[in-house]
Design an enzyme around this catalytic site. Structure first.
Site, mmCIF file in Angstrom:
data_model
loop_
_atom_site.group_PDB
_atom_site.id
_atom_site.type_symbol
_atom_site.label_atom_id
_atom_site.label_comp_id
_atom_site.label_asym_id
_atom_site.label_seq_id
_atom_site.Cartn_x
_atom_site.Cartn_y
_atom_site.Cartn_z
ATOM 1 C CD GLU A 37 26.745 37.837 -65.305
ATOM 2 O OE1 GLU A 37 27.265 36.888 -64.699
ATOM 3 O OE2 GLU A 37 27.272 38.343 -66.307
ATOM 4 C CE1 TYR A 120 30.329 37.452 -61.208
ATOM 5 C CE2 TYR A 120 28.100 36.677 -61.645
ATOM 6 C CZ TYR A 120 29.348 37.055 -62.097
ATOM 7 O OH TYR A 120 29.621 37.075 -63.439
ATOM 8 C CG ASP A 138 32.524 34.353 -61.150
ATOM 9 O OD1 ASP A 138 33.713 34.736 -61.245
ATOM 10 O OD2 ASP A 138 31.842 34.018 -62.134
#
Ligand code: SF4
Length: 361
Positions: A37, A120, A138
């Site tokens: 991520e 996030y 996001d």
């Protein structure tokens, strides 16, 4: 508003049949989720895949990432940009080692205390790795929800992010929160794409207010973009035998800690460059063997643009106390001559790729 239970059921059903086969989804771990991520911020999936695999080979877990020299972490990151993310990963790994027994903590609030982990990434780790009912919002998720509910949102805006986070909480199924978050990620990446979405194959088109109103291309709202300031530099690669003059950038600011060649502000002609080399490097005319143009290159950062002209300067002889007083940050830094073989292992910014590709080939 669409029936949230039906909406999430349709999305999960679609996800079960269409999920993308990605390396970080095999044998899902919190650490792999964190790394992937972080890499995926501002970077395309296809670019990230080889980086992710190499990074996990070099640093398979939090202890190995904590113990690695920062230079090795940068080298594994080289080309991905936004190097502060790499430095923060290591700081975060060290924080996990010191405060959480060498593992990522298993709740959202503790995840948020780790450097480099924002809402996030914390939501993604909490939901994907630990199955907690946390949204991971996001810009892509904002795009999908802005269209689903025909809301005039903008992607990089904190208010829009908060609004979508509240919406996601209302539809997030407790028992499959990670899959739900990933279904939105995949829908946004493959169907509800920027510009012209593929509504004809969208599983939730019956629920989509933007589609029903014919406004899908207008949402989310676009923020007027200011042109980026342009900075020009002459990149000087001093070569003596099989060594190159290289210095390290300061440990704060743009491209912190990465390695670079010498440079001057502005685009200089070879004659002007030669004069400056005499002055700044204490070289005599006999010591400069040749000056060869390596051509122009441009690099666009998120907020500025560099336009560069590169020169390879072959040096016949040189003083021992050579130093380079000018660089992009305009802060005095010393450098050294390194063999080309050794320099290949140093992490250079991708902004200099046009020149590293020539001298390291
Ligand atoms: S119908 Fe079109 S705009 Fe709406 S969510 Fe699906 S792809 Fe996006």
């Amino acid at each position: 508003m669409a029936n949230s239970v039906v909406l999430s059921a349709i999305l999960l059903d679609w996800f079960d049949q269409n999920r993308r086969d990605l390396p970080w989804r095999k044998d899902r771990t919190a650490y792999g989720t964190w790394i992937s991520e972080t890499m995926l911020q501002q970077t395309r999936v296809n670019t990230v895949i080889p980086y992710f695999e190499r990074f996990l080979e070099m640093f398979p877990d939090i202890p190995s990432l904590s113990a690695a020299p920062l230079e090795d972490v940068y080298k594994a990151w080289e080309g991905l940009g936004y190097y502060s993310r790499a430095a923060n990963l290591q700081k975060g790994a060290r924080c996990c080692t010191e405060q959480f027994g060498g593992a990522l903590p298993q709740n959202y609030n503790d995840l948020m205390t780790i450097q480099g982990i924002g809402p996030y990434t914390a939501g993604a780790i909490a939901s994907l790795a630990f199955g907690l009912p946390e949204p991971a919002v996001d810009g892509n998720v904002i795009r999908v929800f802005s269209r689903l509910y025909a809301l005039p949102l903008t992607q990089q805006d904190e208010k829009s992010k908060r609004e979508v986070t509240d919406l996601v909480r209302r539809v997030l199924p407790e028992d499959r929160s990670g899959d739900f978050n990933e279904s939105i990620m995949d829908l946004g990446a493959t169907v509800c794409i920027p510009g012209c979405p593929a509504c004809g194959i969208c599983p939730v088109s019956n629920f989509c207010q933007a589609f029903l109103l014919g406004k899908q291309s207008e949402l989310p709202l676009k923020k007027a973009k200011k042109p980026s300031p342009v900075f020009t530099y002459t990149i000087v690669i001093l070569k003596k035998g099989n060594t190159l003059f290289i210095r390290q950038r300061p440990d704060t600011g743009l491209l912190a800690n990465l390695f670079e060649f010498s440079s001057y502000p502005g685009l200089l002609h070879p004659g002007e460059l030669q004069t400056l080399l005499f002055r700044d490097f204490n070289l005599s005319p006999q010591e400069i063997g040749s000056i060869t143009s390596l051509g122009e290159a441009t690099h666009v950062f998120s907020h500025i643009k560099w336009e560069m002209e590169g020169y390879l300067v072959e040096i016949n002889e040189i003083n021992d106390d050579i130093y380079s007083p000018l660089q992009f940050s305009e802060k005095e830094e010393t450098g050294n001559f390194y063999t080309i073989h050794y320099a290949r292992k140093m992490a250079f910014p991708s902004a200099l790729k046009a020149y590293t590709a020539v001298v390291f080939r």
